[in-house]
Design a protein around this motif. Sequence first.
Motif, PDB file in Angstrom:
ATOM      1  N   LEU A 212     -12.155  12.722 -31.014  1.00  0.00           N
ATOM      2  CA  LEU A 212     -13.320  12.291 -30.261  1.00  0.00           C
ATOM      3  C   LEU A 212     -14.291  11.551 -31.173  1.00  0.00           C
ATOM      4  O   LEU A 212     -14.866  12.159 -32.091  1.00  0.00           O
ATOM      5  CB  LEU A 212     -14.023  13.502 -29.630  1.00  0.00           C
ATOM      6  N   VAL A 232      -9.691  19.339 -24.074  1.00  0.00           N
ATOM      7  CA  VAL A 232     -10.624  18.250 -23.776  1.00  0.00           C
ATOM      8  C   VAL A 232     -10.316  17.653 -22.402  1.00  0.00           C
ATOM      9  O   VAL A 232      -9.184  17.236 -22.131  1.00  0.00           O
ATOM     10  CB  VAL A 232     -10.543  17.141 -24.846  1.00  0.00           C
ATOM     11  N   TYR A 233     -11.357  17.625 -21.555  1.00  0.00           N
ATOM     12  CA  TYR A 233     -11.304  16.880 -20.295  1.00  0.00           C
ATOM     13  C   TYR A 233     -12.230  15.675 -20.476  1.00  0.00           C
ATOM     14  O   TYR A 233     -13.438  15.751 -20.216  1.00  0.00           O
ATOM     15  CB  TYR A 233     -11.753  17.751 -19.129  1.00  0.00           C
ATOM     16  N   ARG A 234     -11.650  14.600 -20.984  1.00  0.00           N
ATOM     17  CA  ARG A 234     -12.443  13.462 -21.434  1.00  0.00           C
ATOM     18  C   ARG A 234     -13.258  12.848 -20.289  1.00  0.00           C
ATOM     19  O   ARG A 234     -14.438  12.556 -20.446  1.00  0.00           O
ATOM     20  CB  ARG A 234     -11.519  12.408 -22.066  1.00  0.00           C
ATOM     21  N   ARG A 237     -16.157  14.879 -19.424  1.00  0.00           N
ATOM     22  CA  ARG A 237     -17.027  15.148 -20.580  1.00  0.00           C
ATOM     23  C   ARG A 237     -17.130  16.656 -20.837  1.00  0.00           C
ATOM     24  O   ARG A 237     -18.187  17.183 -21.166  1.00  0.00           O
ATOM     25  CB  ARG A 237     -18.429  14.551 -20.380  1.00  0.00           C
ATOM     26  N   LEU A 264     -21.046  16.688 -30.561  1.00  0.00           N
ATOM     27  CA  LEU A 264     -20.371  16.391 -29.302  1.00  0.00           C
ATOM     28  C   LEU A 264     -21.358  16.319 -28.135  1.00  0.00           C
ATOM     29  O   LEU A 264     -21.220  15.487 -27.241  1.00  0.00           O
ATOM     30  CB  LEU A 264     -19.296  17.442 -29.031  1.00  0.00           C
ATOM     31  N   GLU A 265     -22.358  17.185 -28.156  1.00  0.00           N
ATOM     32  CA  GLU A 265     -23.313  17.174 -27.058  1.00  0.00           C
ATOM     33  C   GLU A 265     -24.193  15.934 -27.097  1.00  0.00           C
ATOM     34  O   GLU A 265     -24.641  15.453 -26.039  1.00  0.00           O
ATOM     35  CB  GLU A 265     -24.146  18.454 -27.088  1.00  0.00           C
ATOM     36  N   MET A 267     -23.025  13.143 -27.647  1.00  0.00           N
ATOM     37  CA  MET A 267     -22.166  12.166 -26.969  1.00  0.00           C
ATOM     38  C   MET A 267     -21.947  12.536 -25.501  1.00  0.00           C
ATOM     39  O   MET A 267     -21.013  12.072 -24.860  1.00  0.00           O
ATOM     40  CB  MET A 267     -20.818  12.067 -27.689  1.00  0.00           C
ATOM     41  N   ASP A 268     -22.812  13.416 -24.988  1.00  0.00           N
ATOM     42  CA  ASP A 268     -22.797  13.813 -23.568  1.00  0.00           C
ATOM     43  C   ASP A 268     -21.590  14.651 -23.171  1.00  0.00           C
ATOM     44  O   ASP A 268     -21.172  14.661 -22.006  1.00  0.00           O
ATOM     45  CB  ASP A 268     -22.884  12.582 -22.652  1.00  0.00           C
ATOM     46  N   TYR A 269     -21.012  15.371 -24.122  1.00  0.00           N
ATOM     47  CA  TYR A 269     -19.982  16.351 -23.784  1.00  0.00           C
ATOM     48  C   TYR A 269     -20.638  17.713 -23.578  1.00  0.00           C
ATOM     49  O   TYR A 269     -21.583  18.085 -24.296  1.00  0.00           O
ATOM     50  CB  TYR A 269     -18.946  16.473 -24.909  1.00  0.00           C
ATOM     51  N   HIS A 270     -20.135  18.462 -22.607  1.00  0.00           N
ATOM     52  CA  HIS A 270     -20.519  19.864 -22.454  1.00  0.00           C
ATOM     53  C   HIS A 270     -19.462  20.708 -23.165  1.00  0.00           C
ATOM     54  O   HIS A 270     -18.264  20.555 -22.912  1.00  0.00           O
ATOM     55  CB  HIS A 270     -20.590  20.267 -20.986  1.00  0.00           C
ATOM     56  N   HIS A 295     -17.081  21.719 -13.404  1.00  0.00           N
ATOM     57  CA  HIS A 295     -17.247  20.535 -14.246  1.00  0.00           C
ATOM     58  C   HIS A 295     -16.221  19.453 -13.892  1.00  0.00           C
ATOM     59  O   HIS A 295     -16.510  18.258 -14.023  1.00  0.00           O
ATOM     60  CB  HIS A 295     -17.124  20.908 -15.724  1.00  0.00           C
TER      61      HIS A 295
END
Length: 325
Positions: A212, A232-234, A237, A264-265, A267-270, A295
């Motif tokens: 990532l 990862v569920y791209r 996010r 990672l957060e 980059m708007d990942y939870h 999600h």
Amino acid sequence: MSKLYLTDCSAIELMRTDAFPRPHEPMLLGTNDIDDAATRAQQIKELERAFGPLRVTPPYHIFAPDKRSRRSSKLAVCHALPEGLVSPSFVSIDDACACAVPELAYLYICQRDELAEHVRCAMELCGTYALGPNERDTVTRYGLDALSSKEKIRTYAQENHGVKGSGKALSALRYVCDGSASPMETALCMLLCLPPSSGGYGLPLPELNAELPVIQHLGGKRVKGVRYGDLVYRAARLIIEYQSRLFHENAGSADKDEDRRDDLEVMDYHVMFVTPGRIKDFERFEGIVQRVAHHLGVSLNPKIMGTTEERLELRNMLLGNVLAY
């Protein structure tokens, strides 16, 4: 001197040891090329005397050149080498032994057992870990080169579709991911994604240990970097991080985990952290399933939730021996 040509569970057991090369160079052998196959108990005993104890547990699952040559005994279960194999089928181990390539051995695994066992075996073959080979050696090894891949198994099964087990292998691949780094990553993926009829919740497959791109904030600088996510569920996010006791309870690991989550957060990942205890506790795990589904924008049918016979069997199979890690 005769030679053993291992297949089925004996081949998988050998692949879990350091005797099987990673990476390996496969060779194509047909029925006429293995006429030195040891199939009789006396031949196998001679090999044991000449080369010492073999690295797998008897009875050995071995190939004979054809059906007429099969000689099953307390020491061995003989399988006739399928005619017309069009893909490289063996890896040379030493003067006493050759081993079926992972893809061929896997087709034999798929001749018995159920979907969950097929998926778990494929996830290990396509992953970077190896379970302990037998009851005497139960130590899992990590950080290895993968023995195979989802695409390699699919191609082998399609090219050798006449081999029994190829159809079930292709069906199992619908629930297999490349790149699992541990038995518990495999278990978590299977619990989430197998169909309810096999004890899972039918969620979409994630990427495992995916690369990532991130922007790291180091002091006043912004630096391009790379982080890795366990599941990862791209598109959604969403990242699920398995917090193993083996790798995440040593000094400094908590700080590194927080640094990774912060990167990672940004980059708007939870990022969801999942521990062994949260997986073991059935109600807490169902809460995780529901949050993951939310999600992903997946609506879970209430009828598939809760304890079912299939779900209890799957959890017992996957969590019985590896939960501590």
